[in-house]
Design a protein around this motif. Structure first.
Motif, PDB file in Angstrom:
ATOM      1  N   ILE A 190       1.816 -21.025  29.332  1.00  0.00           N
ATOM      2  CA  ILE A 190       1.570 -22.488  30.034  1.00  0.00           C
ATOM      3  C   ILE A 190       2.689 -23.346  29.020  1.00  0.00           C
ATOM      4  O   ILE A 190       1.543 -23.484  27.865  1.00  0.00           O
ATOM      5  N   ARG A 191       3.425 -23.891  29.613  1.00  0.00           N
ATOM      6  CA  ARG A 191       4.014 -24.802  28.492  1.00  0.00           C
ATOM      7  C   ARG A 191       3.578 -26.230  29.016  1.00  0.00           C
ATOM      8  O   ARG A 191       3.204 -27.314  28.355  1.00  0.00           O
ATOM      9  N   ARG A 192       2.932 -26.449  29.617  1.00  0.00           N
ATOM     10  CA  ARG A 192       2.724 -27.867  31.005  1.00  0.00           C
ATOM     11  C   ARG A 192       2.321 -28.070  31.758  1.00  0.00           C
ATOM     12  O   ARG A 192       2.025 -27.736  32.745  1.00  0.00           O
ATOM     13  N   VAL A 193       1.133 -28.628  31.402  1.00  0.00           N
ATOM     14  CA  VAL A 193       0.316 -29.253  32.520  1.00  0.00           C
ATOM     15  C   VAL A 193       0.314 -30.702  33.102  1.00  0.00           C
ATOM     16  O   VAL A 193       0.110 -31.534  32.872  1.00  0.00           O
ATOM     17  N   ILE A 194       1.605 -30.538  34.065  1.00  0.00           N
ATOM     18  CA  ILE A 194       1.891 -32.121  35.097  1.00  0.00           C
ATOM     19  C   ILE A 194       0.682 -32.560  36.385  1.00  0.00           C
ATOM     20  O   ILE A 194       0.012 -31.431  37.219  1.00  0.00           O
ATOM     21  N   ILE A 195       0.617 -33.171  35.885  1.00  0.00           N
ATOM     22  CA  ILE A 195      -0.591 -33.926  36.975  1.00  0.00           C
ATOM     23  C   ILE A 195       0.100 -35.207  37.888  1.00  0.00           C
ATOM     24  O   ILE A 195       1.039 -36.069  36.818  1.00  0.00           O
ATOM     25  N   GLU A 196       0.084 -34.642  39.215  1.00  0.00           N
ATOM     26  CA  GLU A 196       0.922 -35.607  40.249  1.00  0.00           C
ATOM     27  C   GLU A 196       0.434 -36.356  41.629  1.00  0.00           C
ATOM     28  O   GLU A 196      -0.707 -35.499  41.240  1.00  0.00           O
ATOM     29  N   GLY A 197       0.265 -37.577  41.636  1.00  0.00           N
ATOM     30  CA  GLY A 197      -0.530 -37.847  43.230  1.00  0.00           C
ATOM     31  C   GLY A 197      -1.673 -39.498  42.756  1.00  0.00           C
ATOM     32  O   GLY A 197      -2.452 -39.266  43.180  1.00  0.00           O
ATOM     33  N   ASN A 198      -1.674 -38.599  41.429  1.00  0.00           N
ATOM     34  CA  ASN A 198      -3.070 -39.535  41.159  1.00  0.00           C
ATOM     35  C   ASN A 198      -2.955 -41.193  41.049  1.00  0.00           C
ATOM     36  O   ASN A 198      -1.703 -41.386  40.145  1.00  0.00           O
ATOM     37  N   THR A 200       9.870 -21.619  34.029  1.00  0.00           N
ATOM     38  CA  THR A 200      10.589 -22.391  33.120  1.00  0.00           C
ATOM     39  C   THR A 200      11.772 -21.654  32.532  1.00  0.00           C
ATOM     40  O   THR A 200      12.173 -20.375  33.113  1.00  0.00           O
ATOM     41  N   ASP A 201      12.829 -22.106  31.905  1.00  0.00           N
ATOM     42  CA  ASP A 201      14.332 -21.310  31.342  1.00  0.00           C
ATOM     43  C   ASP A 201      13.342 -20.440  30.243  1.00  0.00           C
ATOM     44  O   ASP A 201      14.622 -19.227  30.234  1.00  0.00           O
ATOM     45  N   ASP A 202      12.354 -20.450  29.523  1.00  0.00           N
ATOM     46  CA  ASP A 202      11.594 -19.149  28.723  1.00  0.00           C
ATOM     47  C   ASP A 202      11.311 -18.905  30.438  1.00  0.00           C
ATOM     48  O   ASP A 202       9.579 -19.570  30.281  1.00  0.00           O
ATOM     49  N   ARG A 203      10.881 -16.971  29.926  1.00  0.00           N
ATOM     50  CA  ARG A 203      10.057 -16.318  30.826  1.00  0.00           C
ATOM     51  C   ARG A 203       8.928 -16.733  30.417  1.00  0.00           C
ATOM     52  O   ARG A 203       8.346 -15.627  31.484  1.00  0.00           O
ATOM     53  N   SER A 204       9.097 -16.214  29.404  1.00  0.00           N
ATOM     54  CA  SER A 204       7.325 -16.492  28.647  1.00  0.00           C
ATOM     55  C   SER A 204       6.574 -18.028  29.495  1.00  0.00           C
ATOM     56  O   SER A 204       4.940 -17.472  28.542  1.00  0.00           O
ATOM     57  N   GLN A 205       7.125 -18.672  29.706  1.00  0.00           N
ATOM     58  CA  GLN A 205       6.177 -19.828  29.803  1.00  0.00           C
ATOM     59  C   GLN A 205       6.068 -20.391  31.346  1.00  0.00           C
ATOM     60  O   GLN A 205       7.481 -20.165  32.187  1.00  0.00           O
ATOM     61  N   MET A 206       5.463 -20.829  31.881  1.00  0.00           N
ATOM     62  CA  MET A 206       5.719 -21.490  32.686  1.00  0.00           C
ATOM     63  C   MET A 206       5.500 -22.715  32.737  1.00  0.00           C
ATOM     64  O   MET A 206       4.187 -23.120  32.280  1.00  0.00           O
ATOM     65  N   ASP A 207       4.866 -23.846  34.227  1.00  0.00           N
ATOM     66  CA  ASP A 207       4.277 -25.083  34.298  1.00  0.00           C
ATOM     67  C   ASP A 207       3.632 -24.720  35.497  1.00  0.00           C
ATOM     68  O   ASP A 207       4.045 -24.150  36.382  1.00  0.00           O
ATOM     69  N   LEU A 208       2.069 -25.812  34.997  1.00  0.00           N
ATOM     70  CA  LEU A 208       1.346 -25.615  36.076  1.00  0.00           C
ATOM     71  C   LEU A 208       1.605 -27.366  36.164  1.00  0.00           C
ATOM     72  O   LEU A 208       1.426 -28.133  35.815  1.00  0.00           O
ATOM     73  N   ILE A 209       2.345 -27.576  38.163  1.00  0.00           N
ATOM     74  CA  ILE A 209       2.365 -29.123  38.479  1.00  0.00           C
ATOM     75  C   ILE A 209       0.918 -28.958  39.735  1.00  0.00           C
ATOM     76  O   ILE A 209       0.748 -28.610  40.561  1.00  0.00           O
TER      77      ILE A 209
END
Length: 885
Positions: free
Chosen positions: A487-495, A543-552
């Motif tokens: 997990i690269r980043r956990v992004i919180i939206e809508g709160n 993400t651009d790096d296949r070994s990472q993803m973001d959680l939205i």
């Protein structure tokens, strides 16, 4: 220069009056001459390339262009050293062209300027100056395109549509017609497009006749659309409708009074009426229409209906069913034959949208029982005078058992581990038939298992090999792990109100963590159980790096503040009223604060509370509450005031430890003269000092109305003794709930509670701390608190032991509003110290409704006692607002 030989040609074309500017683009021939280049030496290459660019763009626009080599030859033959209007005109004639183009390109700094002259060969039109200015050599091609567009506009302006006029319309506004035309003012006139527009307008269905006229003007072409409209519908009526109300038919159709009669829309309306009748079972209903016209272009539209007989499903035939009985297969269908109880069950009605569903259900049923080659075609539906006959055509094929299971591919775990995940191997061991449903679940289970170890994009393929001789199927699972993902980043939206940290602390995945499918699901459950949000959507974003993803984490907040008032009824409190002010997410920090009051004939209470589930963002929950209450029991009254300090701490993912200390000052008064001595001994002021501790394990999927999971709670109350106070007892309670999904959104719920109470010293246990059953929160159908041991004088004493259980089937009544229906069976009893728990239980059955209303969880439940209590069999309808057990 020698031009005399061509004078006769010039005169010939003039006498013919050729207006070449009106030719279509493909009939206009243009000669492009060299351009003078006013620029540094390095740009002199444009002298040849610029005409070539112009030539290519002109050809793309549909013009005929003289070959540049031919232009060069003429220039050399005529010894032309300088181009002017007269020279270009004569050279254009020699090249058998209609127009000649010449000019110059100038570069001053970064500015490019193309100045050109368009010369008409026959002298019928004045030369036209055309110029384009652009910045930078990079914009040379756009400059050429702009120049060619100007040339096209100049040459074809007589072919432009300069206006569109609508005539003959009296009912429809002209804009209704103009907006449906694809040709627009400024377009080049094209007879083919006019023909297409004619067809398009006819398809609208509003006109009896349409004519297009084209007028030539000095500015260009003027298009005139002359229409003859169909009549205006002044009234719509229905004849022959008996089983469906005329208003329902008129509401369903698209034709309306005041609109233009349109046969295509009326045809659609007739089909809509037929569908209405089909839903009612009138499959042979005949629908037609007539139009009664008047001279003033108005008409009456009449739908004529012959309803015919109402048809039910007479017979369902499973053609080709040999190895599984037709009756067994019919049980899998949503559709059913008309029977004796159809008036109650609703069976026998043909719902055509279920035909495809039932065909798929039959195929799935076969496939889950070893028929790997099964095919079920679309059913035949035949409407006869005596009813509807439905035939499903089945090709069963051979039936196969599971011969064995093995694994190939990315085997990251021992085969023994993978075998524990799947169920197909159990079928092989037991000699069971192949089951396609289990195969799909196994594939998902293997993929999910891999995701728990970081392989976010893991998948599982399968090879199924059938041995036609032995009728065995061999299954090979092929896991494909993909790449480990973090997990690269956990992004919180809508709160908007809820702070990020309140959401993040419920997430089981954080920045830098190895991905886990199980933790992702758990995060979703925890966020939903906060009950702060209408929706929670956790998206995985590459993400651009296949070994990472973001959680939205996208949330949609719902109101967490509440001011409510309500009323209810229970067999003990009788009529009661409640009022509550609560904020469950104070300041967006997850704090809960509330003030509530309950008022009834037996009880008045006030409670103020505060709870912080994560004290200073730690795992420790801290809360405080104060209360003031007055309660009327059978033989005495009690009023009390006190407070409680509460704590909680998680013991793993699903288990929490809760403890509190309560100090209470209470008064026993209004004691009846015939009350038992133990109650009389408590009369007056008393103190209670109580410590409470519980461990709770909760795996349910939702805070309210769970659909799956269990909840186990073991609690202990310790009063008096080392803590002091007048009350001395030890109370332990075990509480259990289990939720399990059934078919078609039905939920099975089993709940039971076991309690034991003992002295903590020599003093008697206060009667209000003892166990009493009956009422909406224990054994429904019996009066509240009346399932209880009694004193010798007949007063209710309360037990020191209790057991009750509730078995419920819950089902949705309205999913959007969250209304549930339920059927239940209850059983329970309370026993005294000298009684054993092997005596009979009091049992009841009943039904009810539950709704998570704006006032809180609402229950309306009716129970019927199966056993007599005090010689009487009771039934109770009770209503409450409060937490479900």
């Amino acid at each position: 220069m020698r031009f005399k030989a061509f004078y006769s040609i010039i005169i010939f074309f003039i006498l013919m009056g050729s207006n070449l500017s009106g030719y279509a683009a493909e009939k206009i021939r243009i000669a492009v001459f060299p351009f003078e280049i006013n620029a540094p030496k390095e740009f002199q290459y444009l002298k040849e390339s610029l005409p070539s660019l112009i030539k290519d763009r002109l050809k793309e626009k549909g013009f005929e262009v003289v070959d540049l080599n031919r232009v060069k030859e003429i220039l050399e033959q005529e010894n032309v050293e300088y181009l002017d209007i007269s020279t270009v005109k004569n050279l254009t004639l020699l090249l058998d062209a209609n127009y000649g183009l010449y000019g110059s390109l100038s570069k001053i700094g970064e500015t490019l300027s193309i100045d050109s002259r368009l010369v008409e060969a026959y002298g019928l039109k004045s030369p036209k100056a055309l110029f384009v200015v652009r910045k930078g050599l990079i914009n040379l091609l756009p400059a050429v395109d702009e120049l060619v567009s100007k040339i096209k506009l100049e040459l074809l302006k007589k072919e432009q549509i300069v206006g569109i006029e609508v005539r003959g319309n009296k009912i429809l506004d002209k804009d209704v017609i103009l907006l449906r035309l694809e040709i627009q003012k400024g377009d080049i006139y094209d007879p083919k497009k006019i023909n297409e527009e004619l067809k398009r307008l006819y398809k609208l269905g509003y006109f009896d006749d349409i004519k297009f006229f084209v007028q030539d003007t000095k500015e260009g072409k003027k298009i005139i659309v002359e229409v003859k409209e169909k009549p205006l519908i002044r009234a719509i009526s229905v004849e022959g409708a008996k089983e469906i109300d005329e208003d329902d038919i008129l509401e369903a159709i698209s034709s309306k009074t005041g609109s233009v009669f349109n046969p295509s829309i009326v045809a659609e309306d007739m089909e809509k009426i037929r569908q209405l009748y089909r839903k009612k079972g009138y499959y042979k209903a005949d629908v037609s229409y007539v139009v009664e016209s008047s001279d003033n272009k108005q008409a009456r539209l009449i739908f004529k209906i012959k309803e015919g007989p109402k048809l039910y499903i007479k017979k369902i035939i499973i053609d080709g069913a040999k190895q599984i009985s037709a009756d067994e297969l019919k049980d899998q269908l949503a559709l059913g034959e008309r029977g004796f109880f159809s008036w109650l069950t609703g069976s026998g009605i043909l719902k055509e949208e279920l035909l495809e569903r039932d065909a798929a259900a039959l195929e799935a049923y076969y496939a889950n029982r070893g028929f790997i080659d099964v095919k079920v075609g679309q059913p035949d539906v035949e409407f006869k005078d005596d009813g509807i006959y439905i035939t499903f055509h089945v090709f069963e094929g051979a039936r196969y058992k599971v011969g064995g299971v093995k694994f190939e591919g990315d085997l990251l775990f021992p085969e023994e581990t993978l075998l524990k995940i799947i169920k197909m191997d159990d079928l092989a061991k037991d000699g069971e038939y192949f089951n396609r449903s289990i195969l799909r679940k196994d594939l998902q289970a293997i993929a999910d298992y891999y995701t728990n170890y970081g392989y976010a994009f893991a998948d599982c393929d399968v090879k199924v090999k059938a041995d036609k001789k032995t009728k065995l199927v061999y299954v090979t699972y092929i896991p494909q792990k993909g790449q480990k993902v973090y997990i690269r980043r956990v992004i919180i939206e809508g709160n908007r109100s809820t702070r990020d940290n309140v959401i993040r602390r419920e997430m089981r995945l954080a920045d830098g963590d190895l991905f886990s499918g199980e933790k992702l699901k758990r995060s979703n459950v925890r966020l939903n159980k906060l009950d702060y949000f209408e929706t929670v959507d956790i998206q995985t974003v590459p993400t651009d790096d296949r070994s990472q993803m973001d959680l939205i984490v996208k949330v949609k907040e719902k109101p967490t503040g509440m001011i409510s008032a309500g009323a209810g009824y229970s067999s003990f409190d009788k009529m009661f009223f409640t009022a509550k002010i609560q904020q469950r997410n104070l300041f967006g920090k997850g704090y809960s604060v509330g003030l509530s009051g309950t008022f009834s004939g037996r009880r008045t209470s006030y409670v103020a509370s505060f709870w912080n589930p994560y004290y200073k963002d730690s795992d420790l929950g801290v809360g405080i509450s104060v209360f003031n209450s007055k309660e009327e029991f059978f033989k005495y009254d009690k009023k009390s005031i006190g407070g409680k300090l509460s704590f909680a701490y998680p013991l793993g993912e699903y288990t929490s430890l809760n403890w509190n200390y309560k100090a209470e000052r209470y008064t026993i008064y209004n004691v009846d003269k015939d009350a038992d001595q133990t109650i009389k001994d408590m009369e007056g002021d008393n103190w209670a000092s109580i410590f409470y501790i519980s461990a709770t394990r909760d795996t349910t999927d939702r805070y309210l109305n769970p659909t799956k999971g269990t909840k186990n709670s073991l609690s202990l109350e310790y009063a008096g003794g080392a803590l002091g106070g007048d009350d001395n007892f030890i109370k332990s309670i075990y509480d259990f709930s289990w939720y399990q999904p059934l078919i078609k959104d039905f939920i099975f719920h089993w709940h039971f509670r076991l309690g034991y109470l003992t002295k903590n010293g020599d003093e008697e246990i206060p009667s209000f701390e003892r166990f009493y059953l009956g009422g909406i929160n224990s054994v429904r159908g019996y009066p509240g608190r009346e399932i209880s041991p009694k004193y010798d004088n007949g007063d209710y004493k309360g037990g020191n032991k209790q057991f009750f259980t509730n078995v419920e089937i819950l089902f949705p009544l309205n999913k959007e509003m969250g209304i549930l229906g339920l059927f239940f069976f209850d059983a329970g009893n309370a026993w005294d110290e000298d009684q054993s728990m092997d005596t009979d239980l009091y049992k009841s059955v009943g039904t009810g409704i539950r709704w998570y209303s704006p006032l809180g969880p609402l229950r309306l439940e009716y129970g019927y006692a199966l056993d007599k209590l005090d010689g009487e069999r009771t039934k109770k309808l009770e209503f409450s607002i409060g937490q479900f057990y």
